[in-house]
Design an enzyme around this catalytic site. Structure first.
Site, PDB file in Angstrom:
ATOM      1  N   CYS A 382      28.315  61.387  21.041  1.00 27.13           N
ATOM      2  CA  CYS A 382      27.966  62.791  20.985  1.00 27.13           C
ATOM      3  C   CYS A 382      29.391  63.629  21.219  1.00 27.13           C
ATOM      4  O   CYS A 382      30.184  63.756  20.650  1.00 27.13           O
ATOM      5  CB  CYS A 382      26.562  63.163  21.564  1.00 27.13           C
ATOM      6  SG  CYS A 382      25.904  64.366  21.035  1.00 27.13           S
ATOM      7  N   HIS A 508      22.871  59.215  19.563  1.00 30.55           N
ATOM      8  CA  HIS A 508      22.841  58.668  21.058  1.00 30.55           C
ATOM      9  C   HIS A 508      22.323  57.240  20.940  1.00 30.55           C
ATOM     10  O   HIS A 508      20.992  56.951  20.882  1.00 30.55           O
ATOM     11  CB  HIS A 508      21.974  59.280  22.045  1.00 30.55           C
ATOM     12  CG  HIS A 508      22.559  60.461  22.493  1.00 30.55           C
ATOM     13  ND1 HIS A 508      23.173  60.861  23.501  1.00 30.55           N
ATOM     14  CD2 HIS A 508      22.556  61.855  21.930  1.00 30.55           C
ATOM     15  CE1 HIS A 508      23.908  61.872  23.617  1.00 30.55           C
ATOM     16  NE2 HIS A 508      23.204  62.685  22.593  1.00 30.55           N
ATOM     17  N   GLU A 510      22.692  54.666  22.733  1.00 31.21           N
ATOM     18  CA  GLU A 510      22.105  54.207  23.983  1.00 31.21           C
ATOM     19  C   GLU A 510      20.262  54.138  24.365  1.00 31.21           C
ATOM     20  O   GLU A 510      19.915  53.369  24.823  1.00 31.21           O
ATOM     21  CB  GLU A 510      22.708  54.984  25.122  1.00 31.21           C
ATOM     22  CG  GLU A 510      22.373  56.308  25.363  1.00 31.21           C
ATOM     23  CD  GLU A 510      23.066  57.248  24.742  1.00 31.21           C
ATOM     24  OE1 GLU A 510      23.527  56.930  23.828  1.00 31.21           O
ATOM     25  OE2 GLU A 510      23.084  58.269  24.955  1.00 31.21           O
TER      26      GLU A 510
HETATM   27  N1  GLN Z   1      27.434  69.624  24.066  1.00 35.63           N
HETATM   28  C1  GLN Z   1      27.371  69.232  22.493  1.00 35.63           C
HETATM   29  C2  GLN Z   1      26.608  69.759  21.652  1.00 35.63           C
HETATM   30  O1  GLN Z   1      25.774  70.535  21.854  1.00 35.63           O
HETATM   31  C3  GLN Z   1      27.152  67.865  22.747  1.00 35.63           C
HETATM   32  C4  GLN Z   1      25.862  67.316  23.019  1.00 35.63           C
HETATM   33  C5  GLN Z   1      25.887  65.977  23.721  1.00 35.63           C
HETATM   34  O2  GLN Z   1      26.544  65.282  23.877  1.00 35.63           O
HETATM   35  N2  GLN Z   1      24.371  65.595  23.677  1.00 35.63           N
HETATM   36  O3  GLN Z   1      26.618  69.451  20.523  1.00 35.63           O
END
Ligand code: GLN
Length: 532
Positions: A382, A508, A510
């Protein structure tokens, strides 16, 4: 009709009710039953999505895009269940729904009260999950500690539900603590007696006590607890500390917890052992053949719960490779100054997890640059993927001030930016790109080699996206677009050409890893680190 197991906690918080509930789910599934698990959280936030990780730990995302309590992660890792927004009820959600109904006039002029309106709403939520999942057993974990004011409506709701359902349809399990007092060499039962006393005052008599303890409980102690807490001696279950959470189901099985639960719920199911789980998971966690060192560069490093699923998934990757993954937690702010290589001596892989806000960003970018230039396996998740893109644009494509508009609104090269739809967002809660989205993988990529298929589904939780206007420029210099959301033309995975293993994903992974079925990206990342 589904039967219920209500799990409450006493004496102190952090006793592992979530792991206990997940382990009970595992034991029942092993005996052939179908199970779902639900978490009730007594706080007034509608969901944990807006809470700081230091307050709450990780926010776990379900397929349907709910931002939920991290205990749902344990439930999914231990069982076969897929959970949804309905598997996490918060007091905030309940009140929000009741007040919305009140404003609409649904209560027809009645005074709206905690009993019956709030408790009815809670019961509705519990029944809805039972009906929709159509399972043999619904396990309901009540967050907080018995005696808290805020969990009272939940306790009253489960008391009523049990009463309504009658004998053999619901049981209460109370997770409690037997502290060991060193100076007198004794394990104390008094806090447990008080906690059960408090439960009884509100009409709940536990059937089973899961006693968390550092030391074995003697028969004498068991009899004493049983007598004073009004439970059967066989209902006093020793829940001693274990080396790894994945040993909990076996520890409970040794105490015959599954058989006791089935007896109390009057369910017949053939006995089965946990051999497959023990041979693959427990044995490899206890006696791994190899070791590997992985650095996680984040900003909530002090709090073990903030990156819970990441740490677990790294462990799963280790299990799959029969190796122990030693995790080195590095605070990204520390990496912003001085020589960078001193942080990565003896490190075989670098992972940059998700995150929000600008603190520590440049430290993460320096770690990514180090991994890319030194050919060290890198996994960016992410925010980690977004920053890998920023780093590549800056260092390889000469866009010196490239950034995400999250950190620099007016950057000359916004390689990560907001989609038009996110510009209109006013509320912060539940407004990100959330939940499962399909992703198409390109052949001959590390991603495809890991998943071994063309199309996957992964869970998202972010606002910002790879800016397609920069796609060509970055690709022409060796950034590989390994995965995309075809319908919305979104870049979901990036890699670096010629690197031994450099993978970033916008989602994600994970959240979908299990101890006996490691997520393919975590497995391959650990394998790549082992090959360094
Ligand atoms: N801050 C980034 C976004 O909002 C990444 C978010 C995250 O890593 N879950 O896109």
């Amino acid at each position: 009709m589904s039967k219920y197991i209500f799990v409450t906690g006493g004496v102190v918080s952090s006793l592992g009710k979530g792991i206990a509930s997940a382990s009970i789910g595992k034991l029942l599934e092993t005996r052939g039953l179908t199970v779902t698990i639900l978490k009730c959280d007594p706080y007034l936030n509608v969901d944990p999505g807006t809470m700081n990780p230091y307050q709450h730990g990780e926010v776990y995302v379900t397929d349907d895009g709910a931002e939920t309590d991290l205990d749902l992660g344990h439930y999914e890792r231990f069982t076969n269940g897929r959970f949804s927004k309905d598997n996490n009820i918060t007091a905030g959600k309940i009140y929000y729904s009741v007040i919305t109904k009140e404003r609409r006039g649904d209560y027809l002029g009645k005074t709206v009260q905690i009993i019956p309106h709030i408790t009815d709403e809670i019961k509705c939520g519990l029944k809805k999950v039972a009906k929709e999942h159509d399972v043999d057993v619904v396990i309901v974990e009540i967050g907080g500690t018995v005696g808290d004011i805020e969990s009272l409506p939940f306790l009253e709701a489960i008391r009523q539900l049990r009463w309504e359902m009658g004998e053999h349809y619901a049981i209460n399990i109370h997770v409690t603590l037997l502290p060991y007092i060193k100076s007198c060499g004794e394990q104390k039962t008094k806090p447990t007696q008080h906690s059960v006393g408090t439960l009884r005052e509100i009409g709940i008599q536990p059937d089973i006590l899961l006693c968390r303890t550092e030391r074995p409980i003697s028969m004498e102690q068991r009899e004493k607890i049983a007598l004073f807490c009004n439970v059967d001696v066989e209902g006093v279950i020793e829940a001693a500390d274990v080396k790894s959470i994945y040993e909990c189901p076996s520890a409970f099985k040794k105490e015959h917890l599954d058989t006791l639960i089935l007896k109390k719920l009057n369910i017949k199911a053939p006995d089965k052992d946990l051999k497959a789980w023990e041979d693959f998971v427990v044995k490899r966690v206890r006696h791994p053949k190899r070791e590997v060192n992985v650095a996680v560069v984040g900003k909530y490093i002090q709090l073990p719960d903030a990156y819970k699923s990441i740490y677990e998934a790294l462990g799963h990757g280790g299990i799959a490779c029969d190796a122990k993954v030693n995790i080195f937690k590095l605070d990204s702010e520390d990496l912003e100054k001085g020589k960078i290589d001193r942080f990565f001596k003896n490190i075989h892989g670098i992972l940059v997890p998700g995150g929000f806000g600008s603190r520590g960003i440049e430290g993460k970018i320096r770690a990514i640059k180090f991994a890319r230039e030194k050919n060290i396996p890198f996994f960016g998740i992410c925010l980690g993927m977004q920053l890998a893109t920023v780093e590549f644009a800056r260092s390889v494509c000469g866009m010196k001030t490239a950034n995400s508009t999250e950190f620099d609104k007016h950057t000359k090269d916004p390689v990560i930016s907001l989609l038009a739809e996110q510009h209109q967002v006013v509320n912060l809660g539940a407004t990100m790109r959330l939940g499962a989205y399909p992703c198409h993988l390109e052949k001959d990529t590390k991603a495809h080699a890991a998943y071994k298929k063309d199309d996957i589904s992964e869970r998202h939780r972010h606002r910002y996206e790879f800016n397609n206007e920069y796609r060509e420029a970055l690709e022409s210099r060796g950034l590989v677009i390994a995965g995309t959301n075809v319908e919305r033309k979104l870049v979901e995975m990036v890699e670096v050409k010629g690197h031994r293993w450099f993978v970033g994903c916008q989602f994600h992974p994970e959240f979908q890893s299990k101890p006996d079925k490691a997520h393919p990206l975590f497995k391959d990342f650990v394998a790549a680190a082992l090959a360094v």
